[in-house]
Design a protein around this motif. Structure first.
Motif, PDB file in Angstrom:
ATOM      1  N   SER A 178     -24.561  64.786  11.833  1.00 27.63           N
ATOM      2  CA  SER A 178     -23.582  64.616  12.716  1.00 27.63           C
ATOM      3  C   SER A 178     -23.587  65.621  14.042  1.00 27.63           C
ATOM      4  O   SER A 178     -22.852  65.325  15.061  1.00 27.63           O
ATOM      5  N   GLY A 203     -21.821  56.232   4.535  1.00 23.36           N
ATOM      6  CA  GLY A 203     -21.884  56.701   6.095  1.00 23.36           C
ATOM      7  C   GLY A 203     -22.962  56.061   6.602  1.00 23.36           C
ATOM      8  O   GLY A 203     -23.292  56.578   7.858  1.00 23.36           O
ATOM      9  N   ALA A 235     -20.536  59.037  13.650  1.00 23.39           N
ATOM     10  CA  ALA A 235     -19.515  58.167  13.976  1.00 23.39           C
ATOM     11  C   ALA A 235     -20.356  56.815  14.526  1.00 23.39           C
ATOM     12  O   ALA A 235     -21.264  57.224  15.364  1.00 23.39           O
ATOM     13  N   PRO A 236     -20.072  55.512  14.081  1.00 25.60           N
ATOM     14  CA  PRO A 236     -20.874  54.651  14.648  1.00 25.60           C
ATOM     15  C   PRO A 236     -20.819  54.503  16.180  1.00 25.60           C
ATOM     16  O   PRO A 236     -22.017  54.168  16.666  1.00 25.60           O
ATOM     17  N   ALA A 286     -18.089  50.670  17.723  1.00 29.23           N
ATOM     18  CA  ALA A 286     -16.771  51.200  17.293  1.00 29.23           C
ATOM     19  C   ALA A 286     -16.033  49.794  16.788  1.00 29.23           C
ATOM     20  O   ALA A 286     -15.419  49.621  15.650  1.00 29.23           O
ATOM     21  N   TRP A 313     -17.994  48.292  14.000  1.00 32.33           N
ATOM     22  CA  TRP A 313     -18.351  49.334  12.524  1.00 32.33           C
ATOM     23  C   TRP A 313     -17.110  50.215  12.063  1.00 32.33           C
ATOM     24  O   TRP A 313     -17.085  50.792  11.141  1.00 32.33           O
ATOM     25  N   GLY A 365     -13.845  53.194  13.600  1.00 27.24           N
ATOM     26  CA  GLY A 365     -13.881  54.462  14.335  1.00 27.24           C
ATOM     27  C   GLY A 365     -14.464  55.515  13.749  1.00 27.24           C
ATOM     28  O   GLY A 365     -15.003  56.700  14.459  1.00 27.24           O
ATOM     29  N   GLY A 366     -14.671  55.499  12.454  1.00 31.35           N
ATOM     30  CA  GLY A 366     -15.574  56.617  11.462  1.00 31.35           C
ATOM     31  C   GLY A 366     -16.491  55.930  10.865  1.00 31.35           C
ATOM     32  O   GLY A 366     -16.574  54.905  10.561  1.00 31.35           O
ATOM     33  N   ALA A 367     -17.494  56.885  10.257  1.00 33.51           N
ATOM     34  CA  ALA A 367     -18.558  56.404   9.243  1.00 33.51           C
ATOM     35  C   ALA A 367     -17.960  56.047   8.108  1.00 33.51           C
ATOM     36  O   ALA A 367     -18.734  55.596   7.098  1.00 33.51           O
ATOM     37  N   THR A 368     -16.994  56.631   7.707  1.00 29.40           N
ATOM     38  CA  THR A 368     -15.955  56.416   6.035  1.00 29.40           C
ATOM     39  C   THR A 368     -16.430  57.432   5.198  1.00 29.40           C
ATOM     40  O   THR A 368     -15.778  57.457   4.053  1.00 29.40           O
ATOM     41  N   HIS A 426     -27.396  53.446  12.314  1.00 33.94           N
ATOM     42  CA  HIS A 426     -27.940  54.646  11.933  1.00 33.94           C
ATOM     43  C   HIS A 426     -29.539  54.402  11.774  1.00 33.94           C
ATOM     44  O   HIS A 426     -30.255  55.246  12.216  1.00 33.94           O
ATOM     45  N   THR A 437     -19.738  64.103   6.728  1.00 34.13           N
ATOM     46  CA  THR A 437     -19.576  62.673   7.202  1.00 34.13           C
ATOM     47  C   THR A 437     -20.657  62.256   7.830  1.00 34.13           C
ATOM     48  O   THR A 437     -20.681  62.783   8.897  1.00 34.13           O
TER      49      THR A 437
END
Ligand SMILES: Cc1ncc(COP(=O)(O)O)c(C=O)c1O
Length: 408
Positions: A123, A98, A289-290, A83, A86, A88-91, A103, A286
């Motif tokens: 996800s 993403g 998340a990382p 986190a 990279w 909070g989210g994969a964007t 990944h 999406t």
């Protein structure tokens, strides 16, 4: 025409399309939801959310943290590092922004660990199952699905455009017969590797032989097998000698043994390429998340370094089941890390689970419609990190609080 079941009362007046007189006021549009809630309550099927405290003193046999890794420092550190690095989210979706190096590493290491050519991370395990079922079938496909399959596989069958045949539970001969009578060009046999309710394993070698003799593919949901079955927890395909087979695909969740969140499809490289380019729950979702990808990778590396964790989870399951049976209860014979105990009915099961919680033990409670055979049960997760004293305590609590009719 869409059909309704008895548990879904209509907001329309009997007998037809809504006219001006039948048009509900805005405040009444969702009245029918209250009516269905009332029907569920009368059937003892009300479900409620409970938020658990971070430092819960209750012993948890209700979650799916089979190896006890979700709070392992190596796993939480990997999540935090991911986190921080990279975000909070994969964007974005995997095909746009993403996909991170994490990944890709996770996919490569998962594929290697499970003995398959390639992997694709989703996800969730749910979206991985929807992807596999919709992308690996077409309108000219017969899907033969075990009657006890997980809801996400059932929903995948509903979304897929092929014809679906619901085969009796754990019956390779019935699968063979369904395939023999098919008129469709292609066929896909789909099964859980370990069934969620009783923890019994699918007969994968026989199912594979049945599928193969009919030129069908085999799709195995290994949500409950990864980390528990096969050498070092490498999964049900490896345990059955099917890892790397050209006609066999597995799906997994990262949320059980790997203590994280997310899912994956594992199989031949051309299957993974096809999913990457066509699966709607991959393309229009999406990316994971990382932090979740990092945690799963951390857990996977830990499991590879300490393969005995998988053996221990199976050993705990056997010990739990043996001791519950010795206490006079109807415990399932576990093939992996799930043990179920029969309850005399849905209300008794709910009350039994609530009594256990008050006594310091969290257990799962399965009842219709989550159980295909109508039998309500307590469901226990045989976590590999349980001590012998904790197993003894759990058995004592469950047996001492058993309702009338639960014992032999
Ligand atoms: C057999 C099975 N398949 C799929 C899933 C879905 O996985 P996820 O929770 O990652 O969406 C579950 C999870 O509960 C499961 O038990």
């Amino acid at each position: 025409m869409a059909h309704r079941t008895a548990s879904e009362p209509s907001v329309l007046a009997p007998g037809g399309a809504p006219g001006p007189a039948d048009t509900p006021a805005p405040a009444a549009v969702f009245d029918w939801l209250d009516e269905t809630a009332e029907l569920r309550a009368r059937a003892g099927l009300t479900r409620t959310l409970r938020s658990r405290p971070a430092e819960d003193p209750v012993l948890d046999l209700a979650g799916n943290d089979y190896l006890g890794l979700t709070r392992h420092p190596a796993v939480t550190r990997a999540a935090a590092d991911a986190a921080l690095r990279w975000g909070g989210g994969a964007t974005g979706s995997r095909l746009v922004t993403g996909t991170t190096a994490l990944h890709t590493e996770l996919e490569d290491e998962l594929a290697e660990f499970c003995g398959v050519e390639a992997a694709l991370v989703f996800s969730s395990g749910y979206t991985a199952n929807l992807a596999a079922l919709t992308a690996l079938t077409d309108p000219d496909t017969l899907i033969v699905s075990d009657a006890y399959n997980h809801a996400s596989l059932i929903d995948g069958c509903r979304l897929a455009r092929g014809d679906v045949h619901r085969a009796p539970h754990s019956d390779p001969d019935a699968v063979r017969a369904a395939l023999a009578g098919r008129t469709q060009r292609r066929a896909l046999v789909v099964t859980d590797s370990v069934f969620s309710v009783d923890g019994n394993a699918a007969r994968l070698p026989e199912l594979s032989a049945a599928a193969r003799s009919a030129g069908a593919a085999l799709l195995v949901d290994d949500a409950h097998g990864l980390g528990v079955l096969g050498p070092g927890g490498s999964g049900a395909l490896a345990a059955a000698g099917l890892a790397g087979e050209p006609d066999t695909v597995a799906t997994v969740t990262l949320s059980k043994s790997l203590g994280s969140q997310g899912g994956a499809v594992l199989g031949p490289r051309r299957v993974i390429r096809h999913l990457t380019e066509t699966a709607r729950t991959f393309i229009f979702d999406t990316g994971l998340a990382p932090a979740a990808a990092g945690a799963a990778l951390g857990a996977l590396r830990l499991l590879r370094a300490e393969p005995q964790r998988a053996d221990r989870a199976r050993e705990v399951a056997r010990t739990l089941a043996d001791r519950l049976t010795a206490a006079g209860l109807h415990a399932s014979t576990p093939d992996a890390a799930v043990v179920s105990v029969r309850a005399p009915g849905p209300e008794a099961a709910v009350a039994w689970a609530a009594d256990c919680r008050r006594a310091g033990l969290a257990v799962g409670c399965f009842r219709p419609p989550s159980v295909p055979d109508g039998v309500s049960r307590l469901r226990l997760t045989a976590r590999g990190d349980l001590t012998d004293a904790q197993i003894t305590d759990a058995v004592r609590i469950i047996a001492s609080l058993a309702p009338a009719g639960a014992t032999r």
